[in-house]
Design a protein around this motif. Structure first.
Motif, PDB file in Angstrom:
ATOM      1  N   ILE A  51      17.437  63.555  62.803  1.00 53.81           N
ATOM      2  CA  ILE A  51      18.722  65.304  62.311  1.00 53.81           C
ATOM      3  C   ILE A  51      17.968  66.503  62.017  1.00 53.81           C
ATOM      4  O   ILE A  51      17.651  66.515  61.181  1.00 53.81           O
ATOM      5  CB  ILE A  51      19.824  64.748  61.521  1.00 53.81           C
ATOM      6  N   TRP A  52      18.064  66.923  62.893  1.00 53.63           N
ATOM      7  CA  TRP A  52      17.628  68.401  62.630  1.00 53.63           C
ATOM      8  C   TRP A  52      19.258  69.143  62.781  1.00 53.63           C
ATOM      9  O   TRP A  52      19.954  69.361  63.234  1.00 53.63           O
ATOM     10  CB  TRP A  52      17.364  69.088  63.878  1.00 53.63           C
ATOM     11  N   VAL A  53      19.511  70.207  61.297  1.00 49.19           N
ATOM     12  CA  VAL A  53      20.742  71.189  60.697  1.00 49.19           C
ATOM     13  C   VAL A  53      19.967  72.252  60.600  1.00 49.19           C
ATOM     14  O   VAL A  53      18.671  72.289  59.172  1.00 49.19           O
ATOM     15  CB  VAL A  53      21.308  70.603  59.791  1.00 49.19           C
ATOM     16  N   GLU A  54      20.614  74.006  60.986  1.00 49.51           N
ATOM     17  CA  GLU A  54      20.386  74.676  61.117  1.00 49.51           C
ATOM     18  C   GLU A  54      20.903  75.816  60.773  1.00 49.51           C
ATOM     19  O   GLU A  54      21.806  75.495  60.875  1.00 49.51           O
ATOM     20  CB  GLU A  54      18.955  74.935  61.921  1.00 49.51           C
ATOM     21  N   THR A  55      20.910  76.914  59.754  1.00 53.94           N
ATOM     22  CA  THR A  55      21.323  77.813  59.544  1.00 53.94           C
ATOM     23  C   THR A  55      22.488  78.081  60.372  1.00 53.94           C
ATOM     24  O   THR A  55      21.907  78.703  61.321  1.00 53.94           O
ATOM     25  CB  THR A  55      21.452  78.386  58.431  1.00 53.94           C
ATOM     26  N   GLY A  56      23.922  78.473  60.761  1.00 50.72           N
ATOM     27  CA  GLY A  56      24.286  79.383  61.345  1.00 50.72           C
ATOM     28  C   GLY A  56      25.328  79.832  61.744  1.00 50.72           C
ATOM     29  O   GLY A  56      26.113  79.337  60.404  1.00 50.72           O
ATOM     30  N   ASP A  57      25.923  80.307  62.220  1.00 53.78           N
ATOM     31  CA  ASP A  57      27.077  81.611  61.819  1.00 53.78           C
ATOM     32  C   ASP A  57      29.065  80.691  62.455  1.00 53.78           C
ATOM     33  O   ASP A  57      29.622  80.700  61.630  1.00 53.78           O
ATOM     34  CB  ASP A  57      27.307  82.301  62.760  1.00 53.78           C
ATOM     35  N   THR A  58      28.149  78.807  63.003  1.00 51.58           N
ATOM     36  CA  THR A  58      29.275  78.452  62.667  1.00 51.58           C
ATOM     37  C   THR A  58      28.844  76.813  62.398  1.00 51.58           C
ATOM     38  O   THR A  58      28.215  76.722  61.835  1.00 51.58           O
ATOM     39  CB  THR A  58      29.918  78.509  63.755  1.00 51.58           C
ATOM     40  N   ASP A  59      30.222  76.318  61.791  1.00 55.70           N
ATOM     41  CA  ASP A  59      29.365  74.568  61.656  1.00 55.70           C
ATOM     42  C   ASP A  59      30.048  74.214  63.140  1.00 55.70           C
ATOM     43  O   ASP A  59      31.007  73.998  63.872  1.00 55.70           O
ATOM     44  CB  ASP A  59      30.400  73.898  61.223  1.00 55.70           C
ATOM     45  N   ALA A  60      29.023  73.370  63.819  1.00 54.41           N
ATOM     46  CA  ALA A  60      28.854  73.274  64.897  1.00 54.41           C
ATOM     47  C   ALA A  60      27.707  72.067  65.183  1.00 54.41           C
ATOM     48  O   ALA A  60      26.501  71.964  64.967  1.00 54.41           O
ATOM     49  CB  ALA A  60      29.201  73.834  66.080  1.00 54.41           C
ATOM     50  N   PHE A  61      27.746  71.076  66.234  1.00 59.04           N
ATOM     51  CA  PHE A  61      27.580  70.447  67.000  1.00 59.04           C
ATOM     52  C   PHE A  61      26.816  71.124  68.052  1.00 59.04           C
ATOM     53  O   PHE A  61      26.933  72.080  68.901  1.00 59.04           O
ATOM     54  CB  PHE A  61      27.579  68.944  67.263  1.00 59.04           C
ATOM     55  N   VAL A  62      24.523  70.730  68.369  1.00 58.75           N
ATOM     56  CA  VAL A  62      24.635  71.711  68.876  1.00 58.75           C
ATOM     57  C   VAL A  62      23.979  71.853  70.126  1.00 58.75           C
ATOM     58  O   VAL A  62      24.151  71.653  71.545  1.00 58.75           O
ATOM     59  CB  VAL A  62      23.248  72.621  68.205  1.00 58.75           C
ATOM     60  N   MET A  63      23.450  70.267  70.334  1.00 57.81           N
ATOM     61  CA  MET A  63      22.886  69.978  71.307  1.00 57.81           C
ATOM     62  C   MET A  63      22.297  68.709  70.996  1.00 57.81           C
ATOM     63  O   MET A  63      21.498  68.510  69.802  1.00 57.81           O
ATOM     64  CB  MET A  63      22.197  70.664  71.645  1.00 57.81           C
ATOM     65  N   PRO A  64      22.324  67.295  71.844  1.00 58.56           N
ATOM     66  CA  PRO A  64      21.216  66.307  72.101  1.00 58.56           C
ATOM     67  C   PRO A  64      19.396  66.561  72.357  1.00 58.56           C
ATOM     68  O   PRO A  64      20.044  67.405  73.041  1.00 58.56           O
ATOM     69  CB  PRO A  64      22.119  65.010  72.650  1.00 58.56           C
ATOM     70  N   GLY A  65      18.693  65.772  71.633  1.00 63.82           N
ATOM     71  CA  GLY A  65      17.519  65.285  72.635  1.00 63.82           C
ATOM     72  C   GLY A  65      17.659  64.211  73.140  1.00 63.82           C
ATOM     73  O   GLY A  65      17.242  63.672  72.347  1.00 63.82           O
ATOM     74  N   TRP A  66      17.209  64.173  74.168  1.00 67.32           N
ATOM     75  CA  TRP A  66      17.128  62.824  75.667  1.00 67.32           C
ATOM     76  C   TRP A  66      15.367  62.560  75.669  1.00 67.32           C
ATOM     77  O   TRP A  66      14.877  63.407  76.026  1.00 67.32           O
ATOM     78  CB  TRP A  66      17.466  63.204  76.861  1.00 67.32           C
ATOM     79  N   GLU A  67      15.311  61.725  75.315  1.00 64.76           N
ATOM     80  CA  GLU A  67      13.768  61.087  75.627  1.00 64.76           C
ATOM     81  C   GLU A  67      13.708  60.778  76.777  1.00 64.76           C
ATOM     82  O   GLU A  67      14.097  59.672  76.973  1.00 64.76           O
ATOM     83  CB  GLU A  67      13.207  60.312  74.090  1.00 64.76           C
ATOM     84  N   PHE A  68      12.518  61.030  77.110  1.00 67.92           N
ATOM     85  CA  PHE A  68      12.269  60.374  78.608  1.00 67.92           C
ATOM     86  C   PHE A  68      10.707  59.117  78.622  1.00 67.92           C
ATOM     87  O   PHE A  68       9.537  60.011  77.395  1.00 67.92           O
ATOM     88  CB  PHE A  68      11.215  61.509  79.763  1.00 67.92           C
TER      89      PHE A  68
END
Length: 303
Positions: A51-68
């Protein structure tokens, strides 16, 4: 040549301190060393982060990281993306190193949801230790089952579903049309597709024929070892004052016993155990006519 698992998720928040307390005190995940002051990393197994959480201008889910699983599998997916007219951004080696992977790319699905793709897992050999006493999170013997699952909204349902199946190689686990408004004469129901990656988890991705979420996703799921881990997390969430989005219940399709809690980024986290595992090569898809076998009373419902 398909996605192997949900490797990680990226979220953003206006309040890193709240996320830090929620993650360690409620979820029981482990804080990990971060490459930047504006980023928090959390681990649930031997991967450097999930889980990666970064500072932003809003509170939201950004994206998934899909592994191959391999570079060849990732290359084949990138070629299908380009052949289908989907833009692909290849991230540089330093960006990949920050994500603790060998190669990293980014694209967007037909619904406008960004996602990352990677292969080449890094390990730092630091053992996972929950600060809240969680006995362990279910990610597979070598992490091959991934973080858990993510549920995304998809008003452009058929197009988005076809993209994940044909371009990224997800398989069908379960379909459903759920009558979330009570099943009255004006309730047309909501279509869902639950899709498995190339691992034993029932689904790593689900798409709901729902309006776009202001928080970027409906929910993510974390699976723990036992019902005791779930129950204790439920108690911690209530003591912490976190918003309980749904009470304890059991889903019909993946058999997960879980509750839902609102994250500081606004999307929900399903916290469960005893999820159904399948053989992705031989699974026959089901169609479910209900969401839960019991429980899962949602906060906006009465009773």
């Amino acid at each position: 040549m398909a996605v192997a698992s949900l490797g990680y998720i990226v979220a953003k928040t206006r309040d890193l301190a709240s996320w830090s307390a929620f993650a360690t005190d409620v979820l029981g995940v482990m804080a990990a060393p971060s490459p930047r002051a504006d980023v928090l990393l959390f681990r649930i197994d031997d991967r450097p982060f999930r889980i990666w959480v970064e500072t932003g201008d809003t509170d939201a889910f950004v994206m998934p990281g899909w592994e191959f699983s391999t570079g060849d599998d990732m290359d084949a997916a990138l070629e299908r993306l380009r052949a289908g007219g989907h833009a692909v951004e290849i991230l540089d080696v330093m960006s990949a190193r920050t994500r603790h992977v060998s190669r990293l790319a980014r694209s967007v699905d037909p619904q406008g949801h960004p996602f990352e793709m990677f292969h080449g897992r890094f390990l730092d050999y630091v053992p996972f230790a929950s600060p809240s006493g969680v006995s362990g999170f279910v990610t597979g013997l070598n992490g091959e089952m991934g973080l858990g699952h993510v549920v995304l909204t998809a008003p452009r349902f058929e197009e988005t579903y076809a993209f994940y199946k044909e371009i990224l190689g997800f398989g069908d686990a379960d379909f459903g049309r759920f009558y979330l408004a009570g099943g009255g004469p004006d309730d047309k129901g909501v279509g869902f597709a639950f899709m498995h990656a190339q691992n034993a988890r029932h689904h790593s991705l689900a798409l709901g024929e729902l309006p776009e979420s202001p928080n970027g996703a409906v929910h993510i799921m974390l699976e723990v070892n036992s019902i005791d881990d779930v129950g204790r997390a439920y108690d911690r969430a209530r003591k912490h004052g976190a918003h309980i989005s749904a009470t304890l219940g059991k889903h019909v399709n993946d058999k997960m016993i879980s509750f839902y809690v609102r994250s500081p980024s606004g999307f929900d986290i399903e916290y469960g155990c005893q999820g159904l595992q399948l053989d992705p090569a031989n699974w026959v898809p089901t169609t479910s006519m209900a969401v839960s076998d019991w429980g899962h009373v949602w906060a906006h419902h009465k009773g």
